[in-house]
Design a protein around this motif. Structure first.
Motif, PDB file in Angstrom:
ATOM      1  N   PRO A  38      42.992  28.132  25.410  1.00 16.84           N
ATOM      2  CA  PRO A  38      42.068  27.059  25.035  1.00 16.84           C
ATOM      3  C   PRO A  38      41.532  26.243  26.215  1.00 16.84           C
ATOM      4  O   PRO A  38      40.574  25.494  26.057  1.00 16.84           O
ATOM      5  CB  PRO A  38      42.937  26.174  24.129  1.00 16.84           C
ATOM      6  N   ASN A  39      42.138  26.386  27.397  1.00 18.17           N
ATOM      7  CA  ASN A  39      41.833  25.483  28.502  1.00 18.17           C
ATOM      8  C   ASN A  39      41.176  26.200  29.675  1.00 18.17           C
ATOM      9  O   ASN A  39      41.313  27.411  29.828  1.00 18.17           O
ATOM     10  CB  ASN A  39      43.112  24.775  28.974  1.00 18.17           C
ATOM     11  N   PRO A  40      40.493  25.456  30.578  1.00 15.75           N
ATOM     12  CA  PRO A  40      39.705  26.100  31.647  1.00 15.75           C
ATOM     13  C   PRO A  40      40.473  26.462  32.916  1.00 15.75           C
ATOM     14  O   PRO A  40      39.998  27.286  33.692  1.00 15.75           O
ATOM     15  CB  PRO A  40      38.647  25.035  31.968  1.00 15.75           C
ATOM     16  N   TYR A  41      41.653  25.857  33.152  1.00 15.17           N
ATOM     17  CA  TYR A  41      42.333  26.077  34.431  1.00 15.17           C
ATOM     18  C   TYR A  41      43.591  26.944  34.255  1.00 15.17           C
ATOM     19  O   TYR A  41      44.357  26.752  33.316  1.00 15.17           O
ATOM     20  CB  TYR A  41      42.709  24.737  35.071  1.00 15.17           C
ATOM     21  N   PHE A  42      43.770  27.850  35.232  1.00 14.22           N
ATOM     22  CA  PHE A  42      44.850  28.808  35.135  1.00 14.22           C
ATOM     23  C   PHE A  42      45.691  28.843  36.410  1.00 14.22           C
ATOM     24  O   PHE A  42      45.198  28.550  37.499  1.00 14.22           O
ATOM     25  CB  PHE A  42      44.292  30.225  34.902  1.00 14.22           C
ATOM     26  N   GLY A  43      46.954  29.195  36.235  1.00 12.42           N
ATOM     27  CA  GLY A  43      47.856  29.447  37.345  1.00 12.42           C
ATOM     28  C   GLY A  43      48.884  30.465  36.910  1.00 12.42           C
ATOM     29  O   GLY A  43      48.938  30.851  35.735  1.00 12.42           O
ATOM     30  N   LEU A  44      49.723  30.899  37.854  1.00 14.35           N
ATOM     31  CA  LEU A  44      50.722  31.914  37.522  1.00 14.35           C
ATOM     32  C   LEU A  44      52.094  31.512  38.026  1.00 14.35           C
ATOM     33  O   LEU A  44      52.226  30.929  39.105  1.00 14.35           O
ATOM     34  CB  LEU A  44      50.363  33.264  38.145  1.00 14.35           C
ATOM     35  N   LEU A  45      53.081  31.869  37.226  1.00 13.77           N
ATOM     36  CA  LEU A  45      54.477  31.684  37.596  1.00 13.77           C
ATOM     37  C   LEU A  45      55.170  33.022  37.433  1.00 13.77           C
ATOM     38  O   LEU A  45      55.061  33.652  36.377  1.00 13.77           O
ATOM     39  CB  LEU A  45      55.115  30.620  36.703  1.00 13.77           C
ATOM     40  N   MET A  46      55.837  33.479  38.497  1.00 10.04           N
ATOM     41  CA  MET A  46      56.506  34.782  38.470  1.00 10.04           C
ATOM     42  C   MET A  46      58.005  34.598  38.614  1.00 10.04           C
ATOM     43  O   MET A  46      58.462  33.827  39.462  1.00 10.04           O
ATOM     44  CB  MET A  46      55.978  35.688  39.591  1.00 10.04           C
ATOM     45  N   ILE A  47      58.763  35.314  37.776  1.00 12.63           N
ATOM     46  CA  ILE A  47      60.223  35.180  37.745  1.00 12.63           C
ATOM     47  C   ILE A  47      60.849  36.551  37.969  1.00 12.63           C
ATOM     48  O   ILE A  47      60.422  37.541  37.361  1.00 12.63           O
ATOM     49  CB  ILE A  47      60.696  34.641  36.377  1.00 12.63           C
ATOM     50  N   GLN A  48      61.851  36.596  38.805  1.00 12.76           N
ATOM     51  CA  GLN A  48      62.613  37.832  38.955  1.00 12.76           C
ATOM     52  C   GLN A  48      64.103  37.532  38.864  1.00 12.76           C
ATOM     53  O   GLN A  48      64.562  36.468  39.277  1.00 12.76           O
ATOM     54  CB  GLN A  48      62.305  38.513  40.292  1.00 12.76           C
ATOM     55  N   ILE A  49      64.827  38.471  38.281  1.00 13.00           N
ATOM     56  CA  ILE A  49      66.291  38.351  38.228  1.00 13.00           C
ATOM     57  C   ILE A  49      66.833  38.654  39.613  1.00 13.00           C
ATOM     58  O   ILE A  49      66.522  39.686  40.205  1.00 13.00           O
ATOM     59  CB  ILE A  49      66.879  39.333  37.201  1.00 13.00           C
ATOM     60  N   ASP A  50      67.618  37.747  40.140  1.00 13.95           N
ATOM     61  CA  ASP A  50      68.204  37.968  41.456  1.00 13.95           C
ATOM     62  C   ASP A  50      69.152  39.162  41.418  1.00 13.95           C
ATOM     63  O   ASP A  50      69.959  39.298  40.490  1.00 13.95           O
ATOM     64  CB  ASP A  50      68.954  36.711  41.919  1.00 13.95           C
TER      65      ASP A  50
END
Length: 536
Positions: free
Chosen positions: A178-190
């Motif tokens: 619904p919104n105009p601004y985007f970012g990313l969060l990446m997760i990895q199992i140690d």
């Protein structure tokens, strides 16, 4: 079993229908009998009925009123109306009400049976169609999560993509941004490989699924988000109505780490880009978050790495040489060893500029390694022969190498890929040449040795190619081509079978019959008769 109800105020009529036909032999059960429509409606409340056979003239509730009620309350029931000559006007009304069929009293047993069996067939076909539709619906529902994840992955990882088409697929999975601004969060199992070895693939998949659920639930408190998995890394698309500073998200990410540790007993690392990109720049956010996550190799496990804080603002690093990587891949695909070596040398010269940034050298090298690995998987090459080790071992090896060793490692890997690709191309050309020769000379006395000589290889290698490329023997393919041609010729009734056998390469008519029957399941004459009857 199909359940049939008989409704008639005359007992002898009901008894006649019931006893004159062996219903059980047709898997039909007379589930109930009624004297009029009122009694029939009471019985319908307690019995599942598939077919209802009713008279028209009955006391209290007649057949027409019964059919009206059945159509409203039990639409699945097929109805048969029974009427005499004097009831024809009633019968016409019944037909308008949608009865399935009608019988004219008195009816012979065979007439009754034929109509009932016709309706039984319709019911069974409807059941099949209903089951098929349900199967399709269930399959579609089950595929929606995967469809959504694939669309999200393409939205993030690819360039020059059809955004409208992908967003419609995502929306089909019940998700919209619904919104105009985007970012990313990446997760990895140690230390993910260790967990996978200890727990097994199924358990590892459960852990990843658990992290996806926890991360989406936790981060949704801060902004709208969507989660998917890409090669054992969990990625969250963050969507906000305003540009967000990463510092505002840190409390939620810390909470995410704590929840994963508490509920799954796992340590995770997180890389994040700012929430400041339009949707068509998600690829840039992906690269930044990925670069941030890559720093765990040098910074250790359990870290939250902000791209802007740890990478962009703390180094004068140049961007990864994407165009140079494309040149390397292009020369490899072209099978040009000299050009590949030249391009790898250019990559080394690029790395030379970063001599004061060992971390960046390793990161860029690993990026190229990953692209080479991806190329091998796409082209179905033997990864074990080319890489000889997994990426964790390669990481350790590169970390302990100097730039010259890294160059040699990259060059050796690239050349191995070139050699495998060229070998595969040559193999394809060989088998194509062999197949073309067989198709043009199937009518001659050819053998495995004949064809092998024509394409300049040994008969044994030719057999190996047929097994690897076609999953069949040389002789099976030759018979297949000959029998296909024979089938075409058999459509001409003027041609003798013996002549056709000779025409497609069989000198022995009896042997031709044996081969034909093996491949077609019938003799040539039977095939010709079958084909002729279809034409007629």
């Amino acid at each position: 079993m199909i359940n049939l109800m008989i409704v008639d105020d005359e007992e002898h009529a009901r008894l006649g229908i019931k006893t004159s036909i062996n219903w059980e032999a047709y898997d039909i059960c007379i589930i109930a009998e009624a004297r009029d429509g009122a009694e029939a409606m009471e019985l319908l409340e307690h019995h599942h009925v598939d077919i209802l056979m009713t008279d028209i003239r009955m006391p209290e509730v007649n057949g027409l009123e019964l059919i009206k009620t059945v159509n409203k309350q039990y639409s699945h029931i097929k109805t048969i109306i029974m009427s005499g000559y004097n009831d024809f006007e009633y019968a016409k009304k019944a037909l308008k009400l949608g009865v399935s069929d009608y019988l004219l009293k008195p009816s012979r047993s065979q007439e009754i049976l034929d109509i009932v069996l016709k309706l039984v067939h319709e019911i069974k076909e409807e059941i099949k169609q209903h089951a098929h539709i349900n199967q399709l619906k269930n399959g579609f529902r089950e595929s929606l999560p995967l469809l959504k994840e694939r669309a999200l992955c393409r939205l993030v990882t690819r360039e020059d993509i059809p955004y409208e088409k992908l967003l419609s697929k995502v929306k089909l999975g019940g998700l919209s941004f619904p919104n105009p601004y985007f970012g990313l969060l990446m997760i990895q199992i140690d230390n993910y490989l260790f967990h996978q070895e200890q727990s097994g693939t199924y358990r590892s998949e459960l852990l990843i699924s658990g992290i996806k659920n926890i991360s989406e639930e936790t981060l949704s408190e801060a902004c709208f988000c969507a989660v998917f998995e890409d090669q054992d890394v969990i990625i969250l698309i963050l969507n906000s109505d305003k540009k967000e500073d990463v510092s505002q998200l840190l409390p939620f990410i810390e909470k995410l780490k704590k929840n994963v540790q508490q509920y799954l007993n796992l340590s995770i690392s997180v890389g994040i880009s700012g929430i400041d990109k339009p949707i068509n720049e998600l690829r840039h956010a992906y690269v930044r978050a990925s670069q941030a996550l890559d720093q765990t190799f040098f910074m250790g496990y359990g870290k939250i790495i902000d791209y802007e804080k740890y990478i962009a603002s703390n180094s004068t690093e140049s961007t990864y040489p994407v165009e140079l990587e494309k040149q390397i891949i292009h020369s490899i695909l072209a099978g040009d060893e000299c050009k590949t070596e030249e391009n790898i040398r250019l990559f080394q010269l690029f790395l030379d500029k970063e001599r004061n940034l060992k971390d960046q050298i390793l990161k860029f090298t690993f990026n190229l390694y990953f692209s080479l690995y991806h190329l091998c998987t796409e082209r179905n090459l033997d990864i074990n022969v080319i890489f000889k080790q997994d990426f964790n071992d390669i990481n350790q090896k590169l970390a302990k190498s100097n730039i010259e060793n890294i160059y040699e490692e990259l060059l050796g890997t690239a050349i191995l890929i070139v050699k495998q690709l060229n070998e595969k191309k040559n193999t394809n050309k060989l088998i194509d040449s062999a197949l073309d020769y067989i198709r043009q000379n199937y009518d001659k006395d050819i053998s495995r040795e004949t064809v092998a000589n024509e394409v300049y290889i040994t008969p044994g290698y030719l057999s190996l190619l047929f097994k690897q490329q076609l999953n069949m023997s040389f002789l099976d393919f030759l018979h297949k081509i000959r029998i296909e041609k024979a089938c075409q010729l058999l459509s001409d009734p003027g041609k003798r079978v013996a002549d056709i056998a000779l025409q497609v390469g069989y000198n022995d008519e009896k042997y031709f019959f044996q081969v034909f029957k093996k491949y077609m399941g019938m003799t040539p004459k039977q095939f010709r008769n079958t084909t002729s009857s279809k034409i007629i």
